[in-house]
Design a protein around this motif. Structure first.
Motif, PDB file in Angstrom:
ATOM      1  N   ALA A   1      49.127  37.347  24.183  1.00  0.00           N
ATOM      2  CA  ALA A   1      48.220  36.297  24.661  1.00  0.00           C
ATOM      3  C   ALA A   1      48.886  35.391  25.682  1.00  0.00           C
ATOM      4  O   ALA A   1      48.222  34.831  26.572  1.00  0.00           O
ATOM      5  CB  ALA A   1      47.717  35.475  23.467  1.00  0.00           C
ATOM      6  N   SER A   2      50.188  35.248  25.589  1.00  0.00           N
ATOM      7  CA  SER A   2      50.915  34.331  26.469  1.00  0.00           C
ATOM      8  C   SER A   2      50.879  34.744  27.936  1.00  0.00           C
ATOM      9  O   SER A   2      51.130  33.919  28.823  1.00  0.00           O
ATOM     10  CB  SER A   2      52.374  34.210  26.010  1.00  0.00           C
ATOM     11  OG  SER A   2      53.012  35.477  26.023  1.00  0.00           O
TER      12      SER A   2
ATOM     13  N   ALA B   1      42.583  38.257  40.094  1.00  0.00           N
ATOM     14  CA  ALA B   1      41.711  37.495  40.991  1.00  0.00           C
ATOM     15  C   ALA B   1      42.343  37.377  42.380  1.00  0.00           C
ATOM     16  O   ALA B   1      41.645  37.454  43.403  1.00  0.00           O
ATOM     17  CB  ALA B   1      41.439  36.113  40.406  1.00  0.00           C
ATOM     18  N   GLU B   2      43.653  37.180  42.421  1.00  0.00           N
ATOM     19  CA  GLU B   2      44.349  37.090  43.703  1.00  0.00           C
ATOM     20  C   GLU B   2      44.198  38.374  44.500  1.00  0.00           C
ATOM     21  O   GLU B   2      43.925  38.356  45.705  1.00  0.00           O
ATOM     22  CB  GLU B   2      45.822  36.780  43.464  1.00  0.00           C
ATOM     23  CG  GLU B   2      46.655  36.722  44.740  1.00  0.00           C
ATOM     24  CD  GLU B   2      48.136  36.530  44.455  1.00  0.00           C
ATOM     25  OE1 GLU B   2      48.783  35.733  45.165  1.00  0.00           O
ATOM     26  OE2 GLU B   2      48.649  37.193  43.526  1.00  0.00           O
TER      27      GLU B   2
ATOM     28  N   ILE C   1      47.844  37.582  34.023  1.00  0.00           N
ATOM     29  CA  ILE C   1      47.200  38.842  34.413  1.00  0.00           C
ATOM     30  C   ILE C   1      45.863  38.570  35.089  1.00  0.00           C
ATOM     31  O   ILE C   1      45.522  39.171  36.117  1.00  0.00           O
ATOM     32  CB  ILE C   1      47.032  39.751  33.180  1.00  0.00           C
ATOM     33  CG1 ILE C   1      48.397  40.216  32.670  1.00  0.00           C
ATOM     34  CG2 ILE C   1      46.141  40.946  33.504  1.00  0.00           C
ATOM     35  CD1 ILE C   1      48.350  40.939  31.340  1.00  0.00           C
ATOM     36  N   GLU C   2      45.074  37.648  34.527  1.00  0.00           N
ATOM     37  CA  GLU C   2      43.774  37.309  35.107  1.00  0.00           C
ATOM     38  C   GLU C   2      43.937  36.706  36.498  1.00  0.00           C
ATOM     39  O   GLU C   2      43.193  37.039  37.429  1.00  0.00           O
ATOM     40  CB  GLU C   2      43.034  36.343  34.188  1.00  0.00           C
ATOM     41  CG  GLU C   2      42.603  36.965  32.867  1.00  0.00           C
ATOM     42  CD  GLU C   2      42.079  35.930  31.881  1.00  0.00           C
ATOM     43  OE1 GLU C   2      42.005  34.734  32.271  1.00  0.00           O
ATOM     44  OE2 GLU C   2      41.747  36.306  30.752  1.00  0.00           O
TER      45      GLU C   2
ATOM     46  N   TYR D   1      52.822  41.137  36.975  1.00  0.00           N
ATOM     47  CA  TYR D   1      53.063  41.574  35.602  1.00  0.00           C
ATOM     48  C   TYR D   1      53.106  43.097  35.482  1.00  0.00           C
ATOM     49  O   TYR D   1      54.105  43.673  35.021  1.00  0.00           O
ATOM     50  CB  TYR D   1      51.998  41.007  34.658  1.00  0.00           C
ATOM     51  CG  TYR D   1      52.290  41.343  33.203  1.00  0.00           C
ATOM     52  CD1 TYR D   1      53.277  40.658  32.507  1.00  0.00           C
ATOM     53  CD2 TYR D   1      51.595  42.363  32.551  1.00  0.00           C
ATOM     54  CE1 TYR D   1      53.573  40.980  31.182  1.00  0.00           C
ATOM     55  CE2 TYR D   1      51.878  42.686  31.230  1.00  0.00           C
ATOM     56  CZ  TYR D   1      52.863  41.993  30.548  1.00  0.00           C
ATOM     57  OH  TYR D   1      53.171  42.319  29.245  1.00  0.00           O
ATOM     58  N   TYR D   2      52.044  43.771  35.878  1.00  0.00           N
ATOM     59  CA  TYR D   2      51.982  45.221  35.713  1.00  0.00           C
ATOM     60  C   TYR D   2      52.758  45.965  36.790  1.00  0.00           C
ATOM     61  O   TYR D   2      53.437  46.961  36.510  1.00  0.00           O
ATOM     62  CB  TYR D   2      50.535  45.703  35.713  1.00  0.00           C
ATOM     63  CG  TYR D   2      49.791  45.454  34.432  1.00  0.00           C
ATOM     64  CD1 TYR D   2      50.221  46.029  33.237  1.00  0.00           C
ATOM     65  CD2 TYR D   2      48.649  44.658  34.404  1.00  0.00           C
ATOM     66  CE1 TYR D   2      49.533  45.809  32.047  1.00  0.00           C
ATOM     67  CE2 TYR D   2      47.955  44.435  33.227  1.00  0.00           C
ATOM     68  CZ  TYR D   2      48.404  45.003  32.049  1.00  0.00           C
ATOM     69  OH  TYR D   2      47.726  44.777  30.866  1.00  0.00           O
ATOM     70  N   SER D   3      52.637  45.531  38.034  1.00  0.00           N
ATOM     71  CA  SER D   3      53.207  46.293  39.148  1.00  0.00           C
ATOM     72  C   SER D   3      54.610  45.857  39.530  1.00  0.00           C
ATOM     73  O   SER D   3      55.217  46.448  40.429  1.00  0.00           O
ATOM     74  CB  SER D   3      52.277  46.216  40.371  1.00  0.00           C
ATOM     75  OG  SER D   3      52.004  44.873  40.719  1.00  0.00           O
TER      76      SER D   3
END
Length: 286
Positions: free
Chosen positions: A127-128, A138-139, A133-134, A211-213
């Motif tokens: 959750a942190s 959006a960016e 990520i959101e 975060y992911y990439s």
């Protein structure tokens, strides 16, 4: 095998009762399947002052090649199902406007499935990090909407690294036993530290850790065409930088959601994700 078709488009014209230019289409693609780039060349018998195009429900951004020739890049997104999809062209000239249409017959493609084991935090994030990520999502959505309205590449596109792609575009991805989104890029099994070169001219729209990439660079080539590089170990450019084809923008790494060092390259055309190897086949150096 390269798919090529030249067709004289049936045209219906509006405006004043004057002679309107005949429109001819040249349509080229490796195949008419999801993930492919389609290059549409529009030739008129006399110069026009403007040209607009739509396909798959989106407005595209044509560019002028010479006084009689325009080109439009059409991406067939992964989510497109088999069927007939029209490309609509509208021209403007002092004598009036004209319209023409060409139907793309998209056929099905079978994609393989890849099964990977990664850190559980990249499959079910805590959750942190949800807000991060959101925000990053959006960016990126904003960047896709704000492409330069002019063509920023001048030469043929090149490979960003010399190594072959080892993970196919469009693969259905299963991480730690859980299905996730299809793979929207091509992975190149390049050693960590390998220089990553801009495949074409453009302007850097994003250059930072995500975060992911992981280490990420996005290049806006203009007219809705983007390159997205992920998992970089270092970044050598900053947002706003103008880059030329062949300029080093970072180095290969193993940051973000990865199983090892490699370069991930995503290409977008408008709202469509396409296979980067399709871009190289259609607009790359021979």
């Amino acid at each position: 095998m390269l798919f090529a078709l030249i067709v004289a488009a049936m045209s219906s014209w509006t405006g004043p009762a004057v002679q309107s230019p005949q429109v001819n289409f040249s349509v080229r693609s490796r195949s008419l399947q999801p993930g492919e780039l389609v290059v549409v060349t529009v030739v008129t018998a006399s110069p026009v002052t403007g040209l607009s195009a739509t396909a798959f429900g989106s407005r595209l951004q044509p560019y002028r090649v010479d006084p009689l020739t325009w080109r439009v890049l059409v991406g067939i997104d992964l989510a497109v199902t088999p069927g007939i999809y029209p490309i609509a062209i509208e021209t403007a000239s002092p004598g009036g406007s004209g319209t023409a249409k060409y139907d793309l017959a998209v056929v099905a493609k079978r994609f393989r499935t890849r099964t990977l084991k990664v850190d559980e935090a990249f499959v079910n994030p805590p959750a942190s990090v949800q807000k991060r990520i959101e925000d990053e999502s959006a960016e990126l959505a904003r960047i896709w909407r704000e492409s330069a309205t002019e063509k920023l590449w001048t030469d043929a596109f090149i490979r960003p690294v010399p190594h072959e792609a080892n993970s196919a575009f469009g693969s259905r991805s299963v991480f730690n036993g859980q299905a996730r989104n299809p793979h929207t890029g091509a992975d190149f099994l390049s050693p960590s530290g390998t220089p990553v070169k801009a495949p074409g001219g453009g302007r850097v729209a994003l250059a930072r850790d995500r975060y992911y990439s992981g280490g990420t660079v996005v290049i806006d080539h203009g007219l809705g065409l983007f390159s997205f590089f992920a998992h970089l170990s270092s970044i050598d450019v900053k947002p706003g930088d103008v880059v030329a084809a062949g300029q080093v923008v970072g180095k290969v790494g193993a940051t973000g959601r990865v199983t090892g060092a490699h370069l991930h390259w995503t290409v977008r055309v408008g709202s469509a994700s396409i296979d980067p190897l399709s871009l190289l086949a259609m607009l790359g150096s021979r």
